[in-house]
Design a protein around this motif. Structure first.
Motif, PDB file in Angstrom:
ATOM      1  N   ILE A  10       3.049   2.122  -1.937  1.00 40.02           N
ATOM      2  CA  ILE A  10       3.346   2.555  -3.313  1.00 40.02           C
ATOM      3  C   ILE A  10       2.064   2.727  -4.121  1.00 40.02           C
ATOM      4  CG2 ILE A  10       5.661   1.556  -3.321  1.00 40.02           C
ATOM      5  CD1 ILE A  10       3.024  -0.152  -5.380  1.00 40.02           C
ATOM      6  N   ALA A  11       0.955   3.032  -3.441  1.00 33.96           N
ATOM      7  CA  ALA A  11      -0.339   3.116  -4.120  1.00 33.96           C
ATOM      8  C   ALA A  11      -0.370   4.183  -5.215  1.00 33.96           C
ATOM      9  CB  ALA A  11      -1.449   3.372  -3.104  1.00 33.96           C
ATOM     10  N   ASP A  12       0.513   5.174  -5.150  1.00 37.86           N
ATOM     11  CA  ASP A  12       0.515   6.206  -6.191  1.00 37.86           C
ATOM     12  C   ASP A  12       1.489   5.892  -7.323  1.00 37.86           C
ATOM     13  OD1 ASP A  12       2.791   6.482  -4.697  1.00 37.86           O
ATOM     14  OD2 ASP A  12       2.731   8.686  -4.613  1.00 37.86           O
ATOM     15  N   THR A  41       3.525   2.503  -9.865  1.00 37.80           N
ATOM     16  CA  THR A  41       3.260   1.387 -10.777  1.00 37.80           C
ATOM     17  C   THR A  41       3.653   0.078 -10.114  1.00 37.80           C
ATOM     18  OG1 THR A  41       3.610   2.729 -12.753  1.00 37.80           O
ATOM     19  CG2 THR A  41       3.858   0.349 -13.007  1.00 37.80           C
ATOM     20  N   LEU A  42       2.731  -0.865 -10.089  1.00 29.09           N
ATOM     21  CA  LEU A  42       2.970  -2.194  -9.519  1.00 29.09           C
ATOM     22  C   LEU A  42       2.951  -3.227 -10.629  1.00 29.09           C
ATOM     23  CD1 LEU A  42       3.177  -4.309  -7.215  1.00 29.09           C
ATOM     24  CD2 LEU A  42       0.666  -4.224  -7.068  1.00 29.09           C
ATOM     25  N   CYS A  49      -6.304   0.680  -1.598  1.00 27.88           N
ATOM     26  CA  CYS A  49      -4.973   1.177  -1.970  1.00 27.88           C
ATOM     27  C   CYS A  49      -4.514   0.591  -3.307  1.00 27.88           C
ATOM     28  CB  CYS A  49      -3.951   0.918  -0.874  1.00 27.88           C
ATOM     29  SG  CYS A  49      -3.657  -0.820  -0.498  1.00 27.88           S
ATOM     30  N   SER A  50      -5.425   0.570  -4.271  1.00 26.75           N
ATOM     31  CA  SER A  50      -5.038   0.111  -5.605  1.00 26.75           C
ATOM     32  C   SER A  50      -3.943   1.012  -6.164  1.00 26.75           C
ATOM     33  CB  SER A  50      -6.243   0.151  -6.549  1.00 26.75           C
ATOM     34  OG  SER A  50      -7.238  -0.765  -6.145  1.00 26.75           O
ATOM     35  N   PRO A  51      -2.930   0.435  -6.808  1.00 26.68           N
ATOM     36  CA  PRO A  51      -1.866   1.269  -7.380  1.00 26.68           C
ATOM     37  C   PRO A  51      -2.388   2.121  -8.527  1.00 26.68           C
ATOM     38  CG  PRO A  51      -1.639  -1.002  -8.121  1.00 26.68           C
ATOM     39  CD  PRO A  51      -2.715  -1.000  -7.078  1.00 26.68           C
ATOM     40  N   CYS A  90       0.802  -1.218   0.000  1.00 27.91           N
ATOM     41  CA  CYS A  90       0.000   0.000   0.000  1.00 27.91           C
ATOM     42  C   CYS A  90       0.840   1.275   0.000  1.00 27.91           C
ATOM     43  CB  CYS A  90      -0.979  -0.004   1.171  1.00 27.91           C
ATOM     44  SG  CYS A  90      -2.428  -1.073   0.882  1.00 27.91           S
ATOM     45  N   ASP A 134       7.653   0.809  -9.925  1.00 28.23           N
ATOM     46  CA  ASP A 134       7.964   1.228  -8.560  1.00 28.23           C
ATOM     47  C   ASP A 134       8.038   0.049  -7.602  1.00 28.23           C
ATOM     48  OD1 ASP A 134       7.876   4.255  -8.816  1.00 28.23           O
ATOM     49  OD2 ASP A 134       5.935   3.692  -9.659  1.00 28.23           O
ATOM     50  N   TYR A 176      -1.507  -0.765 -12.471  1.00 30.81           N
ATOM     51  CA  TYR A 176      -1.301  -2.184 -12.155  1.00 30.81           C
ATOM     52  C   TYR A 176      -1.055  -2.941 -13.458  1.00 30.81           C
ATOM     53  CZ  TYR A 176      -2.429  -7.050 -11.065  1.00 30.81           C
ATOM     54  OH  TYR A 176      -2.393  -8.414 -10.957  1.00 30.81           O
TER      55      TYR A 176
END
Length: 248
Positions: A71-73, A75-76, A95-97, A69, A138, A100
């Motif tokens: 790094i929610a702002d 890229t995952l 807390c979706s990135p 969470c 990220d 994604y």
């Protein structure tokens, strides 16, 4: 020429025919293993809804939220995303990135993921050749991925590729089996020492977690108090959870 094109050209120029044959054989074997899980019902065992399994699932989800969470702002990248379960876990936590991206070798899994996670981006392919430019991610997640890679050489390629797309200072979240599975000979253990060898120079924070599945599904683990008592014994924890940070 884009950075992605440059990377692809470099790969094609360096391909050795023998390595390519080995790579293709490994990928086909891995794809067959995963397809076998789906057709045999083996994968469904991880959807068990016994009381202990639910407690273990909540424990894992809490740890994943704490690891990802922040790094929610950003890229995952979900490497070996399957049907998109990680994206769903993060969405439930609010807390979706911002972006994604899921990668998987099975089109059938990606079809499920696209339906479940319509905001996601999905790439069909092997984790040793991710169709992204250098250092654009990220954070990356590899959940029960490395234990399913059947060859040390290929494991190294997967690790190097994750390192390539992850930005300096980015994190890799690993949740994987730390014991071999007596019922699944395709599984290979993942320990802190294994991770240190695959990602030399990376900072590693790790913990053992999750009760051994046969115990987790049994009445012995059917309430939180008994579950905690059993997991207080380190040798009864079946999985390793680790957060690795790329140097730089």
């Amino acid at each position: 020429m884009s950075r992605l094109d440059e990377h692809t050209t470099s790969l094609e120029a360096s391909q050795d025919p023998d390595s390519e044959r080995t790579r293709s054989a490994i990928i086909e074997r891995t794809r067959a293993i995963y397809a076998g899980y789906a057709s045999s019902g083996y994968a469904e065992r991880w959807l068990d809804r016994s009381a202990g399994s639910v407690i273990g699932l909540r424990e894992r989800e809490k740890w994943l939220r704490e690891a990802l969470c922040p790094i929610a702002d950003g890229t995952l990248l979900d490497v070996g995303c399957g049907s998109g379960a990680l994206a769903i876990i993060l969405a439930r936590a609010g807390c979706s990135p911002a972006r994604y991206i899921g990668v998987d070798i099975l089109e059938s899994s990606l079809a499920e993921a696209r339906e479940a996670v319509p905001q996601g981006e999905f790439l069909l392919g092997s984790a040793d050749r991710i169709q992204l430019a250098d250092e654009v991610v990220d954070a990356a997640a590899a959940l029960t991925l490395l234990s399913s890679v059947p060859d040390d050489w290929f494991r190294g390629r997967v690790a190097a590729e994750i390192g390539r797309v992850l930005r300096p200072g980015g994190r890799l979240v690993v949740y994987d089996l730390r014991y071999p599975s007596p019922r699944n000979r395709a599984v290979r253990l993942v320990t802190r020492r294994v991770l240190a060898g695959l990602f030399p120079g990376w900072a590693i924070e790790s913990k053992t977690m999750t009760l051994l599945p046969p115990l987790m599904r049994s009445p012995l683990a059917a309430n939180p108090r008994r579950y905690r008592a059993l997991t207080a014994l380190p040798f009864l924890r079946s999985h390793l959870g680790a957060v690795l940070t790329k140097p730089g």
